[in-house]
Structures are given as structure tokens and as C-alpha cells.
Design an enzyme around this catalytic site. Structure first.
Site, PDB file in Angstrom:
ATOM      1  N   HIS A  57      -3.828  -4.211  -5.085  1.00 27.33           N
ATOM      2  CA  HIS A  57      -3.958  -3.692  -3.726  1.00 27.33           C
ATOM      3  C   HIS A  57      -5.331  -3.990  -3.145  1.00 27.33           C
ATOM      4  CE1 HIS A  57      -4.398  -0.211  -0.784  1.00 27.33           C
ATOM      5  NE2 HIS A  57      -3.581  -1.082  -0.242  1.00 27.33           N
ATOM      6  N   ASN A 108      -6.235   5.001  -0.774  1.00 24.34           N
ATOM      7  CA  ASN A 108      -5.418   5.455   0.354  1.00 24.34           C
ATOM      8  C   ASN A 108      -4.951   6.886   0.160  1.00 24.34           C
ATOM      9  OD1 ASN A 108      -5.755   3.058   1.632  1.00 24.34           O
ATOM     10  ND2 ASN A 108      -3.682   2.306   1.333  1.00 24.34           N
ATOM     11  N   SER A 136       0.835  -1.198   0.000  1.00 26.25           N
ATOM     12  CA  SER A 136       0.000   0.000   0.000  1.00 26.25           C
ATOM     13  C   SER A 136       0.869   1.247   0.000  1.00 26.25           C
ATOM     14  CB  SER A 136      -0.967   0.006   1.186  1.00 26.25           C
ATOM     15  OG  SER A 136      -0.351  -0.427   2.346  1.00 26.25           O
ATOM     16  N   GLU A 158      -7.519  -2.524  -6.090  1.00 31.77           N
ATOM     17  CA  GLU A 158      -6.920  -1.596  -7.047  1.00 31.77           C
ATOM     18  C   GLU A 158      -5.857  -2.361  -7.835  1.00 31.77           C
ATOM     19  OE1 GLU A 158      -7.137   2.602  -4.618  1.00 31.77           O
ATOM     20  OE2 GLU A 158      -5.444   1.306  -4.223  1.00 31.77           O
TER      21      GLU A 158
END
Ligand code: CAA
Length: 395
Positions: free
Chosen positions: A143, A199, A122, A155
């Protein structure tokens, strides 16, 4: 569909375990690989428990048992030999660049010539992870969100050297993985930038939360009063969510954004102190809250608490809109609908654009005030937000 049949999940902590469970449920042959037998056994047992629960609910498919599914699961502590017949490795090892690069090279040196290395990082650059492995075109990002079986978003990230074929195959594998709560949502990430989409969108809220935590600590305001500010409108309030994600992770992630995005990501003192004392949140049983009696006690505490009036949900939405506009400016997502949908699927929270279209002028003022109050310039609204230019960038 792709011709991928054999998946390795490398690094089987909480994330790797969840990835392996959904890969098994999708019908792949899965090998769990980690450095110690205990780690692999722990993940195997966790998967067995998860599959049994899924079987009890009749969600494994007609006549399919957890034992049938587990028959496709192997264990190994020897990556170099495990990769020999693998088609893709999904990596969730510790977030250390030298280790990621090393395992990536081991995979490329020992695996078949079509093998793909997909990193669940991440916080690291996919391009950098693949740079020295000998086949950077076969390195991509995949991800996931925690807990993997329940959170819909994945993702898929295109590094600078990722080939079209690798990107497409990674997308196809991601799309094939089931989710226990609704349909999977796959967000294509077009640029390898810190935090990818979800994120990154949420990252600067941590600057705001950090300011809230330190202000609350200075004023002696209890943590449950801060979470009560969220008024049950978030799945978890800021303190509970930080504990859930892990305070060491929060610290690590903020330090990463401090290096890659802005010095304003300096982690809050309140969190640094807890981490120094070994209190990392849910995983150690203590952080903002005592987790020894589980989540129910925390939920009850928050429910009965007076709101502190410090953390404001509309302000967080304004911060999200600003960062979403930066994501569009940098070409990381092709349009704002993907950003909104990915946030809903990855965080179970609405993204900022639907409401932001009507509120961007008011929210820009909120952010100007917040930046002044906190002394954090990164929170100032960017041009695309202030002008409302994002409105035409839907797809
Ligand atoms: N297999 C099968 N069943 C499972 C399972 C598994 N592996 N895990 C959980 N379940 C089941 C549970 O047993 C439970 O079943 P029952 O309803 O029959 O009891 C059901 O699934 C729901 O589980 P919970 O009761 O634990 O779920 P909840 O309703 O309390 O929701 C939550 C939990 C989804 C975590 C919710 O609180 C939430 O959305 N929180 C926010 C999470 C979030 O924001 N995650 C993103 C973090 S950031 C990130 O991950 C990115 C990164 O880069 C690290």
C-alpha cells in the site's frame, strides 16, 4: 535482495504511474498494463516527465538519463500475455472487489509459478482478493501513499493466506523502491484489517471532520476559515486535503468504514452534495476550493483567513491516539513506534504516541466530550488509551 527483475504495474492511474516510476528508478524492467492504449500512453508520458525532472536534478544516478531508464519500460493492454515473464504484479486498478479478484486470477492462471500479486488497495481485504485465485499464498498487499514518488511510506500487508516467502519478497521489493524525498519507510502490517495502519489511524478523524464540515455549512463559515484552524501545522488543512485525496474517494472510504468498523462513519452531507454535483476536488478542478488556478491560490486564501475555531488539532491527535491504541489491541502493528513512524512517512504528519504518552488522560476527557457533542460513540476513548497501558507497547 530478491531475484525479482520484472514488475508489472497493473492499472496506471495516478498511483500506478507513480509506482512504475519508482520501480523503473530502482532498476526493474517494468510493464505498464491497463485496459486502453490512451491510459497506458498517459502514464508513460507522466513517467517520462517525472524522470526528466529527476534527471535535471541529478538524482537518476551518475551518467544515467531518463531515456536510459525508459528503455526498461514496456506497455501493454493484454494482461494475460504480459504476465508470462513477470515476477510480481503490483495492482492499482479500480477499488472494486470483483475486478481485483478477476485480475488476480488472470495473473495466477497465466503467470509463472512463482509470480506474486501485490495489491495497492487501501480499502479491501487482501485475503478476500486472493481467496479464489488458486494461489492465495502468493497474494500480498503493498500500500503506497499519494504522490508515490514523494511520500516515503509503503505498508506491506500479510493476508491470512500469504506465505512467509511472499511476505518477505514483497517487503524486499518495497525496500528497494526509491523515494524522492528522504528514505523509504516500510511498515509491516501483521493483520489484514480495514485501513491497515496509516489509513486506519486517520480514519476516525474523518468522523470529526465530517461533523466540522456540516457544522460550518450550517453556520455559513467559509472553508478557508476551517483550514486556517490547522494554523499551518498540517501540510494541508482538512478541506484542502479532502479535495486533494478526492471527495468521491472520501465518500467511498467512509462508506467502507461504515460497513466494516462503525455506523458512525456516515459521510457528511456537505461532501455528499458536492459529489452529487460532480465536484470531486482537485481532479475535477472544484470541491471545497476552486483548483483551476492551482494550489498557490488556495494556500494564499487560507493564509489570509480568520480561524473558525471549529477544527482543533489537539482533538485530532486525541482521536489518532485512540485509534492507534485500537490498532495495538488488534495486533495490526507490533508496537507504537511503527505507527508513529508510518504516519510521518505516509502523511507527513507526526503520529500521536510521542505526545500521547504525556497527554492521554487529558485527551481521554477531550474525547468523552467530543463523543457527547457529536453523538458519535466511536470517538469515545478505548481502555488501552484511558489506562495508558499502551506506554509499554513501543516495539
Ligand atoms: N517525479 C519527479 N519529480 C516530481 C514528481 C515526480 N513524479 N512529482 C513531483 N515532483 C517534484 C516537483 O516538481 C517539485 O519539484 P521542485 O521542488 O523542483 O519544484 C518537488 O517534487 C516537490 O513537489 P511539490 O511542489 O508538488 O511538493 P510540495 O512541497 O508542495 O508537497 C505534498 C506536496 C508532498 C503532496 C505535500 O503537500 C503533502 O505532504 N501533502 C499531504 C499528502 C498526504 O497526506 N498524502 C497521503 C494521502 S492518503 C493516501 O495516499 C493513502 C491512500 O490510501 C490513498
Amino acid at each position: 535482495m530478491t531475484d525479482i527483475k520484472n514488475i508489472i504495474t497493473l492499472g496506471v492511474g495516478l498511483m500506478g504511474e507513480g509506482i512504475a516510476q519508482v520501480a523503473l528508478m530502482a532498476g526493474y524492467n517494468v510493464t505498464l498494463v491497463d485496459i486502453k492504449d490512451e491510459l497506458v500512453d498517459k502514464a508513460y508520458n507522466g513517467i517520462e516527465k517525472g524522470l526528466k525532472k529527476t534527471e535535471e536534478k541529478g538524482k537518476l544516478g551518475e551518467g544515467v538519463t531518463a531515456i536510459d531508464v525508459l528503455a526498461r519500460c514496456k506497455k501493454s493492454t493484454d494482461l494475460a500475455s504480459a504476465v508470462k515473464d513477470a515476477d510480481i504484479v503490483i495492482e492499482a486498478v479500480i477499488e472494486k472487489m470483483d475486478i481485483k479478484k478477476q485480475v488476480c486470477k488472470t495473473v495466477m492462471d497465466n503467470g509463472p509459478s512463482h509470480i506474486i500479486f501485490a495489491s495497492n488497495t487501501s480499502t479491501m481485504s487482501i485475503t478476500e482478493i486472493g481467496k479464489d485465485c488458486g494461489a492465495p499464498d502468493r497474494v500480498s498487499g503493498m500500500h503506497f501513499f499519494n504522490p508515490v514518488p514523494l511520500m516515503r511510506c509503503i505498508e506491506v500487508i500479510r493476508g491470512e493466506d500469504t506465505s512467509d516467502d511472499t511476505f518477505q519478497k514483497t517487503m524486499d521489493v518495497a525496500k528497494s523502491l526509491p523515494c524522492l524525498r528522504g528514505n523509504r519507510y516500510i511498515a509491516p502490517v501483521l493483520k489484514d484489517r480495514p485501513g491497515f495502519i496509516v489509513n486506519r489511524l486517520n480514519a476516525p478523524v474523518q468522523i470529526y471532520m465530517g461533523w466540522v464540515f456540516d457544522t460550518a455549512k450550517d453556520k455559513g463559515i467559509p472553508w478557508e476559515n476551517i483550514d486556517a484552524d490547522a494554523g499551518g501545522k498540517m501540510p494541508m488543512g482538512p478541506c484542502e486535503l479532502s479535495d486533494y485525496v478526492g471527495l468521491d474517494t472520501m465518500l467511498h472510504v467512509m462508506n467502507y468504514y461504515k460497513e466494516t468498523l462503525s455506523a458512525d462513519f456516515e459521510p457528511p452531507k456537505a461532501v455528499k452534495e458536492m459529489v452529487d454535483a460532480g465536484n470531486l476536488g482537485a481532479k475535477t478542478g472544484k470541491g471545497f476550493y476552486d483548483w483551476s488556478a492551482g494550489r498557490d491560490g488556495i494556500k494564499a486564501k487560507v493564509k489570509g483567513a480568520e480561524p473558525a475555531g471549529l477544527f482543533n488539532l489537539e482533538t485530532s491527535m486525541a482521536i489518532l491516539l485512540n485509534e492507534g491504541c485500537r490498532i495495538l489491541e488488534e495486533g495490526i502493528a507490533s508496537g507504537f513506534k511503527i505507527i508513529d513512524d508510518a504516519n510521518m512517512a505516509g502523511m507527513n504528519s507526526p503520529g500521536p504516541f510521542a505526545a500521547g504518552k504525556k497527554n492521554f488522560e487529558k485527551w481521554s476527557e477531550i474525547l468523552e466530550d467530543l463523543a457527547n457533542k457529536t453523538g458519535k460513540d466511536y470517538l469515545k476513548p478505548c481502555e488501552l488509551m484511558k489506562s495508558g497501558g499502551f506506554v509499554s507497547m513501543r516495539k
